[in-house]
Design an enzyme around this catalytic site. Structure first.
Site, PDB file in Angstrom:
ATOM      1  N   ARG A  91      21.417  -4.007  20.337  1.00 23.75           N
ATOM      2  CA  ARG A  91      20.554  -4.561  19.290  1.00 23.75           C
ATOM      3  C   ARG A  91      21.277  -5.677  18.544  1.00 23.75           C
ATOM      4  O   ARG A  91      20.669  -6.681  18.167  1.00 23.75           O
ATOM      5  CB  ARG A  91      20.136  -3.442  18.323  1.00 23.75           C
ATOM      6  CG  ARG A  91      19.242  -2.396  18.988  1.00 23.75           C
ATOM      7  CD  ARG A  91      19.041  -1.186  18.121  1.00 23.75           C
ATOM      8  NE  ARG A  91      18.187  -0.185  18.749  1.00 23.75           N
ATOM      9  CZ  ARG A  91      18.638   0.805  19.510  1.00 23.75           C
ATOM     10  NH1 ARG A  91      19.933   0.931  19.748  1.00 23.75           N
ATOM     11  NH2 ARG A  91      17.801   1.672  20.043  1.00 23.75           N
ATOM     12  N   ASP A 151      14.994   7.338  15.393  1.00 24.09           N
ATOM     13  CA  ASP A 151      16.131   8.098  15.950  1.00 24.09           C
ATOM     14  C   ASP A 151      16.108   9.547  15.446  1.00 24.09           C
ATOM     15  O   ASP A 151      16.439  10.473  16.192  1.00 24.09           O
ATOM     16  CB  ASP A 151      17.455   7.440  15.549  1.00 24.09           C
ATOM     17  CG  ASP A 151      17.417   5.943  15.751  1.00 24.09           C
ATOM     18  OD1 ASP A 151      18.116   5.430  16.628  1.00 24.09           O
ATOM     19  OD2 ASP A 151      16.635   5.267  15.030  1.00 24.09           O
ATOM     20  N   ARG A 154      13.742  11.337  17.517  1.00 21.48           N
ATOM     21  CA  ARG A 154      14.342  11.635  18.834  1.00 21.48           C
ATOM     22  C   ARG A 154      15.273  12.847  18.741  1.00 21.48           C
ATOM     23  O   ARG A 154      15.310  13.687  19.639  1.00 21.48           O
ATOM     24  CB  ARG A 154      15.115  10.417  19.341  1.00 21.48           C
ATOM     25  CG  ARG A 154      14.210   9.288  19.786  1.00 21.48           C
ATOM     26  CD  ARG A 154      14.979   8.020  20.121  1.00 21.48           C
ATOM     27  NE  ARG A 154      14.091   7.032  20.729  1.00 21.48           N
ATOM     28  CZ  ARG A 154      14.302   5.715  20.707  1.00 21.48           C
ATOM     29  NH1 ARG A 154      15.361   5.214  20.093  1.00 21.48           N
ATOM     30  NH2 ARG A 154      13.459   4.900  21.300  1.00 21.48           N
ATOM     31  N   HIS A 178      20.799   1.649  12.946  1.00 19.75           N
ATOM     32  CA  HIS A 178      19.853   1.942  14.034  1.00 19.75           C
ATOM     33  C   HIS A 178      20.458   1.234  15.247  1.00 19.75           C
ATOM     34  O   HIS A 178      20.210   0.065  15.498  1.00 19.75           O
ATOM     35  CB  HIS A 178      18.470   1.392  13.704  1.00 19.75           C
ATOM     36  CG  HIS A 178      17.548   1.385  14.895  1.00 19.75           C
ATOM     37  ND1 HIS A 178      17.187   2.517  15.571  1.00 19.75           N
ATOM     38  CD2 HIS A 178      16.929   0.355  15.555  1.00 19.75           C
ATOM     39  CE1 HIS A 178      16.382   2.208  16.576  1.00 19.75           C
ATOM     40  NE2 HIS A 178      16.224   0.896  16.591  1.00 19.75           N
TER      41      HIS A 178
HETATM   42  P1  NAD Z   1       8.006  -9.008  22.139  1.00 13.91           P
HETATM   43  O1  NAD Z   1       8.796 -10.118  22.784  1.00 13.91           O
HETATM   44  O2  NAD Z   1       7.033  -8.256  22.968  1.00 13.91           O
HETATM   45  O3  NAD Z   1       7.205  -9.615  20.893  1.00 13.91           O
HETATM   46  C1  NAD Z   1       7.778 -10.429  19.934  1.00 13.91           C
HETATM   47  C2  NAD Z   1       6.662 -11.248  19.321  1.00 13.91           C
HETATM   48  O4  NAD Z   1       7.177 -12.005  18.230  1.00 13.91           O
HETATM   49  C3  NAD Z   1       6.019 -12.246  20.313  1.00 13.91           C
HETATM   50  O5  NAD Z   1       4.620 -12.037  20.369  1.00 13.91           O
HETATM   51  C4  NAD Z   1       6.364 -13.605  19.720  1.00 13.91           C
HETATM   52  O6  NAD Z   1       5.382 -14.594  19.968  1.00 13.91           O
HETATM   53  C5  NAD Z   1       6.481 -13.242  18.245  1.00 13.91           C
HETATM   54  N1  NAD Z   1       7.195 -14.228  17.429  1.00 13.91           N
HETATM   55  C6  NAD Z   1       8.326 -14.907  17.733  1.00 13.91           C
HETATM   56  N2  NAD Z   1       8.631 -15.715  16.721  1.00 13.91           N
HETATM   57  C7  NAD Z   1       7.696 -15.557  15.745  1.00 13.91           C
HETATM   58  C8  NAD Z   1       7.481 -16.115  14.465  1.00 13.91           C
HETATM   59  N3  NAD Z   1       8.312 -17.037  13.965  1.00 13.91           N
HETATM   60  N4  NAD Z   1       6.410 -15.698  13.760  1.00 13.91           N
HETATM   61  C9  NAD Z   1       5.548 -14.800  14.269  1.00 13.91           C
HETATM   62  N5  NAD Z   1       5.716 -14.226  15.476  1.00 13.91           N
HETATM   63  C10 NAD Z   1       6.764 -14.613  16.202  1.00 13.91           C
HETATM   64  O7  NAD Z   1       9.080  -8.034  21.489  1.00 13.91           O
HETATM   65  P2  NAD Z   1       8.809  -6.516  21.049  1.00 13.91           P
HETATM   66  O8  NAD Z   1       9.118  -5.617  22.178  1.00 13.91           O
HETATM   67  O9  NAD Z   1       7.492  -6.452  20.372  1.00 13.91           O
HETATM   68  O10 NAD Z   1       9.980  -6.311  19.977  1.00 13.91           O
HETATM   69  C11 NAD Z   1       9.918  -6.946  18.707  1.00 13.91           C
HETATM   70  C12 NAD Z   1      11.153  -6.601  17.911  1.00 13.91           C
HETATM   71  O11 NAD Z   1      11.129  -5.202  17.579  1.00 13.91           O
HETATM   72  C13 NAD Z   1      12.467  -6.808  18.689  1.00 13.91           C
HETATM   73  O12 NAD Z   1      13.438  -7.369  17.851  1.00 13.91           O
HETATM   74  C14 NAD Z   1      12.862  -5.414  19.113  1.00 13.91           C
HETATM   75  O13 NAD Z   1      14.246  -5.278  19.347  1.00 13.91           O
HETATM   76  C15 NAD Z   1      12.397  -4.630  17.891  1.00 13.91           C
HETATM   77  N6  NAD Z   1      12.276  -3.189  18.073  1.00 13.91           N
HETATM   78  C16 NAD Z   1      12.640  -2.417  17.007  1.00 13.91           C
HETATM   79  C17 NAD Z   1      12.590  -1.054  17.087  1.00 13.91           C
HETATM   80  C18 NAD Z   1      13.040  -0.230  15.904  1.00 13.91           C
HETATM   81  O14 NAD Z   1      13.110   1.007  15.965  1.00 13.91           O
HETATM   82  N7  NAD Z   1      13.363  -0.865  14.782  1.00 13.91           N
HETATM   83  C19 NAD Z   1      12.127  -0.430  18.268  1.00 13.91           C
HETATM   84  C20 NAD Z   1      11.720  -1.241  19.320  1.00 13.91           C
HETATM   85  C21 NAD Z   1      11.810  -2.637  19.219  1.00 13.91           C
END
Ligand code: NAD
Length: 314
Positions: A91, A151, A154, A178
């Site tokens: 991450r 987590d 999980r 995380h």
């Molecule tokens: P993804 O690539 O499917 O989607 C990301 C989206 O963000 C895309 O639709 C993109 O167009 C959009 N985006 C990019 N720049 C932008 C901006 N300036 N304004 C608005 N939208 C914008 O990715 P994902 O799988 O949806 O993951 C998103 C984030 O969530 C990642 O950083 C991932 O690591 C994180 N995540 C966090 C957790 C958690 O527990 N916190 C769990 C899973 C994923």
């Protein structure tokens, strides 16, 4: 103070995670208005149309694709924009890319006038939450991250399978980052008011294999990403749980990520500790009696997060 009637939620970034969050909220009955924002406006429009067409099957909610301007009066803005982990990536590897995106979008949201809450989900969630606090200047109770709520679920799932007890009846927390340095609080894992080892003894089941559970929880994201490329269902329900606690003013204890100011000798970063969540946002983290090695591990986790904060130009 968060207005209890403000059931408008904005989701910024509707990729796999944001779209799943929107779906979880659309069917929750908790929300009156759901606005979806993405730099890829066609994607936001498509997701909004798809969800809005569920109108006949869900409680009334207005769902539409919008702009940053549409987010300004939202009770909660859920930030899911940015790159996700590729197989083998940590991450923290996402930091520079996602910090640049966050830095670009937060000023557009123009916080400050209302009482909205900013909930960060994008990774590395702890560092981005700290950055969001600094960039917006909002009070720490209104800016926090989804942290280790996922987590902790999980962890409870693993214990539930071993002990044959519903996850809802298990109290167990993951704290810290995380990510790779997160800390499973074995000393505070309880079932029916009874410490875990004692419970297993009373129930006549073998003690939990801590190493196995630790690895399963810590590596869960990598394991899922190596199989299906992304994780989004469980995190979206973690986010929904956080929103529910805010909207219903529940005072639920959740391991969200927020500013740490002196607790366990840690300050100057955001990380997860159990804290009360209600309509005001995140309360002060609870200072629970951790085992000595858990406190040490928490401080190590904080050190890793502070080193990551030092890599960005705040
Ligand atoms: P993804 O690539 O499917 O989607 C990301 C989206 O963000 C895309 O639709 C993109 O167009 C959009 N985006 C990019 N720049 C932008 C901006 N300036 N304004 C608005 N939208 C914008 O990715 P994902 O799988 O949806 O993951 C998103 C984030 O969530 C990642 O950083 C991932 O690591 C994180 N995540 C966090 C957790 C958690 O527990 N916190 C769990 C899973 C994923």
């Amino acid at each position: 103070m968060q207005s209890k009637s403000n059931r408008k939620i904005a989701v910024v970034g509707v990729g796999s995670v944001g779209a799943s969050v929107a779906y979880a909220l659309a069917i929750s009955g908790l929300v009156s208005e759901l606005v979806l924002v993405d730099v890829n406006s066609a994607k936001a429009e498509g997701e909004a149309m798809d969800l809005a067409h569920a109108a006949a099957f869900i409680k009334p909610v207005t769902i539409y694709a919008g702009t940053f301007e549409d987010c300004r009066d939202a009770g909660i803005i859920i930030y899911c924009a940015g790159a996700s982990q590729k197989p083998g990536e940590t991450r923290l590897d996402l930091l520079q890319k996602n910090y640049a995106i966050l830095r670009g979008s937060l000023p557009e949201l123009r916080f400050g006038s209302g009482d909205g809450i900013l909930l960060i989900v994008s990774n590395p969630v702890d560092v981005l939450t700290y950055a969001a606090l600094k960039i917006t200047g909002l009070p720490p109770e209104r800016v926090f991250g989804s942290g280790t709520v996922l987590d902790s679920s999980r962890f409870r799932h693993n214990l539930s399978r071993h002990c044959g007890v519903a996850p809802r009846n298990i109290h167990a927390y993951v704290v810290g980052e995380h990510g790779d340095s997160e800390v499973l609080l074995w000393s505070l894992a309880y079932i029916a008011g009874t410490g875990l080892d004692r419970f297993c003894g009373l129930a006549g089941i073998p003690p939990v294999n801590r190493q196995e559970v630790d690895a399963s929880v810590r590596n869960a994201g990598y394991e899922i990403i190596s199989r299906k490329g992304a994780t989004y269902y469980a995190v979206s329900l973690a986010v929904r749980r956080i929103c529910e606690s805010i909207i219903r003013d529940e005072n639920t204890i959740l391991t969200i990520s927020g500013l740490i100011d002196g607790i366990y000798g840690v300050s100057g970063c955001c990380l997860s500790l159990p804290a009360v969540v209600n309509s005001h946002g995140r309360g002060s983290p609870l200072k629970l009696p951790l085992a000595g090695e858990e406190e040490e591990a928490l401080r190590r986790s904080a050190g890793i997060l502070k080193a990551a904060i030092n890599q960005i130009n705040l």
